[in-house]
Motif scaffolding. Structure first.
Motif, PDB file in Angstrom:
ATOM      1  N   ASP A 211       6.111  -1.692  -0.331  1.00 34.05           N
ATOM      2  CA  ASP A 211       4.885  -1.652   0.448  1.00 34.05           C
ATOM      3  C   ASP A 211       3.792  -2.509  -0.187  1.00 34.05           C
ATOM      4  O   ASP A 211       3.554  -2.422  -1.389  1.00 34.05           O
ATOM      5  CB  ASP A 211       4.380  -0.214   0.565  1.00 34.05           C
ATOM      6  CG  ASP A 211       2.954  -0.157   1.083  1.00 34.05           C
ATOM      7  OD1 ASP A 211       2.752  -0.496   2.260  1.00 34.05           O
ATOM      8  OD2 ASP A 211       2.042   0.188   0.304  1.00 34.05           O
ATOM      9  N   LEU A 212       3.124  -3.290   0.650  1.00 40.13           N
ATOM     10  CA  LEU A 212       2.011  -4.123   0.192  1.00 40.13           C
ATOM     11  C   LEU A 212       0.753  -3.877   1.005  1.00 40.13           C
ATOM     12  O   LEU A 212      -0.184  -4.665   0.943  1.00 40.13           O
ATOM     13  CB  LEU A 212       2.413  -5.601   0.259  1.00 40.13           C
ATOM     14  CG  LEU A 212       3.584  -5.961  -0.648  1.00 40.13           C
ATOM     15  CD1 LEU A 212       4.183  -7.295  -0.273  1.00 40.13           C
ATOM     16  CD2 LEU A 212       3.145  -5.949  -2.100  1.00 40.13           C
ATOM     17  N   VAL A 213       0.735  -2.768   1.748  1.00 37.98           N
ATOM     18  CA  VAL A 213      -0.382  -2.475   2.642  1.00 37.98           C
ATOM     19  C   VAL A 213      -1.099  -1.193   2.258  1.00 37.98           C
ATOM     20  O   VAL A 213      -2.326  -1.137   2.174  1.00 37.98           O
ATOM     21  CB  VAL A 213       0.110  -2.385   4.105  1.00 37.98           C
ATOM     22  CG1 VAL A 213      -1.052  -2.038   5.041  1.00 37.98           C
ATOM     23  CG2 VAL A 213       0.775  -3.687   4.532  1.00 37.98           C
ATOM     24  N   GLY A 214      -0.339  -0.125   1.990  1.00 43.80           N
ATOM     25  CA  GLY A 214      -0.939   1.152   1.633  1.00 43.80           C
ATOM     26  C   GLY A 214      -1.400   1.936   2.844  1.00 43.80           C
ATOM     27  O   GLY A 214      -1.097   1.598   3.994  1.00 43.80           O
ATOM     28  N   GLY A 215      -2.136   3.019   2.582  1.00 39.80           N
ATOM     29  CA  GLY A 215      -2.707   3.819   3.649  1.00 39.80           C
ATOM     30  C   GLY A 215      -1.659   4.421   4.567  1.00 39.80           C
ATOM     31  O   GLY A 215      -0.591   4.878   4.136  1.00 39.80           O
ATOM     32  N   GLN A 216      -1.959   4.412   5.869  1.00 43.54           N
ATOM     33  CA  GLN A 216      -1.072   5.010   6.854  1.00 43.54           C
ATOM     34  C   GLN A 216       0.257   4.274   6.935  1.00 43.54           C
ATOM     35  O   GLN A 216       1.296   4.884   7.194  1.00 43.54           O
ATOM     36  CB  GLN A 216      -1.749   5.014   8.236  1.00 43.54           C
ATOM     37  CG  GLN A 216      -0.972   5.737   9.319  1.00 43.54           C
ATOM     38  CD  GLN A 216      -0.729   7.205   9.014  1.00 43.54           C
ATOM     39  OE1 GLN A 216      -1.516   7.841   8.317  1.00 43.54           O
ATOM     40  NE2 GLN A 216       0.378   7.740   9.507  1.00 43.54           N
ATOM     41  N   VAL A 217       0.231   2.963   6.697  1.00 45.58           N
ATOM     42  CA  VAL A 217       1.478   2.189   6.725  1.00 45.58           C
ATOM     43  C   VAL A 217       2.430   2.686   5.646  1.00 45.58           C
ATOM     44  O   VAL A 217       3.632   2.859   5.890  1.00 45.58           O
ATOM     45  CB  VAL A 217       1.187   0.690   6.551  1.00 45.58           C
ATOM     46  CG1 VAL A 217       2.480  -0.098   6.329  1.00 45.58           C
ATOM     47  CG2 VAL A 217       0.454   0.150   7.778  1.00 45.58           C
ATOM     48  N   LEU A 218       1.915   2.945   4.465  1.00 46.60           N
ATOM     49  CA  LEU A 218       2.740   3.484   3.383  1.00 46.60           C
ATOM     50  C   LEU A 218       3.314   4.835   3.772  1.00 46.60           C
ATOM     51  O   LEU A 218       4.513   5.097   3.566  1.00 46.60           O
ATOM     52  CB  LEU A 218       1.918   3.604   2.101  1.00 46.60           C
ATOM     53  CG  LEU A 218       2.576   4.325   0.925  1.00 46.60           C
ATOM     54  CD1 LEU A 218       3.806   3.566   0.444  1.00 46.60           C
ATOM     55  CD2 LEU A 218       1.582   4.508  -0.222  1.00 46.60           C
ATOM     56  N   ALA A 219       2.492   5.713   4.325  1.00 47.48           N
ATOM     57  CA  ALA A 219       2.957   7.044   4.710  1.00 47.48           C
ATOM     58  C   ALA A 219       4.052   6.959   5.767  1.00 47.48           C
ATOM     59  O   ALA A 219       5.063   7.689   5.704  1.00 47.48           O
ATOM     60  CB  ALA A 219       1.786   7.873   5.224  1.00 47.48           C
TER      61      ALA A 219
END
Length: 305
Positions: A211-219
């Motif tokens: 993951d290189l985005v974090g936040g909801q994208v990571l979840a």
């Protein structure tokens, strides 16, 4: 006096300026490097906005020179340094900022630049490519496994896709629709980002996520995995990914990693895809290109000599 591009306080582009700075002295264990090129990364503008890397706690002393990755020529060698001499072409991580004419680079995280590697290319490797390499190595997937990369159209993402492909992995790249052709040119299956991206990605059955985005994208990415130990991020704080069962990318930060990513470039397995090159007096324009979030690949500042 040497020039540097700095931010004078936390905030937006209005805090940026060119200033005169003292030429650094050769601290023990460090190299004074005449910068020929500096890589531009999202973390540069994020630090201007007040972002701190995990483990950073000291208050910054303004003005702060932008930039972290450089390629250049050794001007002076600090006490206790072995293996480097004045005149050597090197690349590495700058501890005194990279958007400047002279900087300090710790010898332990510097490498000799191969003669056939241009400074502009070498300057893209210490942060973006090395982070990508460290993450792919950390996952330790067998050939034939499938890696999903979020933010696949950026500098780290594009490098991660290519390095994973060089290691024999299948890759799924999550990026905007506008970066579809770019992501597919790297050898990845493209999944458009945006609402319901995870449902679109589920059919690819990834074995791991970078993951290189974090936040909801990571979840949402975490939900795609049965083995959460195969979830890593360079886009979210440690506590966020640990809560999901994953881990931050463990950075190698050594010459061996730099030498390996340079070897991958020379072998043809890794192309930084430099899409923007700016002269030093347009450092602000280079940073705006990255801050806008639409650039594919890497942006570089050339410091003329």
């Amino acid at each position: 006096m040497p020039k540097a591009y700095v931010f004078t306080r936390y905030g937006g582009p209005e805090t940026e300026a060119f200033v005169d700075v003292d030429r650094p002295s050769p601290a023990p264990g460090h190299l004074v490097v005449a910068v020929r090129a500096a890589g531009v990364n999202p973390v540069d503008w994020k630090q201007r906005a007040g972002f701190r890397r995990p483990g950073e706690s000291d208050e910054r002393v303004f003005p702060v020179v932008f930039g972290n990755e450089v390629s250049g020529v050794v001007e002076e060698v600090g006490e206790g340094v072995a293996g480097f001499t004045v005149g050597d072409e090197v690349f590495g991580t700058a501890v005194a900022g990279g958007y400047t004419e002279y900087t300090l680079v710790p010898a332990a995280i510097a490498a000799h630049k191969p003669a056939e590697l241009p400074h502009t290319v070498a300057a893209t490797l210490p942060v973006a490519a090395a982070t990508a390499y460290d993450g792919v190595r950390q996952l330790d997937l067998p050939p034939g496994a499938t890696l999903l990369v979020t933010g696949a159209g950026g500098g780290v993402g594009a490098a991660a896709v290519q390095i994973a492909r060089a290691f024999g992995l299948g890759v799924v790249g999550v990026a905007s629709e506008g970066k579809k052709d770019f992501v597919e040119s790297l050898g990845a299956v493209h999944v458009p980002s945006g609402p319901d991206w995870a449902e679109r990605a589920r059919a690819t059955a990834p074995d791991a996520v970078y993951d290189l985005v974090g936040g909801q994208v990571l979840a949402e990415a975490a939900e795609l995995l049965t083995d959460r130990t195969k979830l890593i991020t360079a886009g979210a704080p440690e506590e966020d990914v640990r809560r999901l069962g994953g881990a931050r990318v463990r950075r190698g930060r050594n010459a061996a990693v730099l030498e390996e990513v340079a070897r991958l470039v020379l072998k043809g397995d890794l192309d930084p895809h430099i899409t923007g090159t700016f002269p030093f007096d347009r450092a602000g324009d280079a940073l705006r290109t990255v801050e806008a979030g639409h650039a594919s690949g890497k942006t570089v500042i050339e410091v003329a000599r």
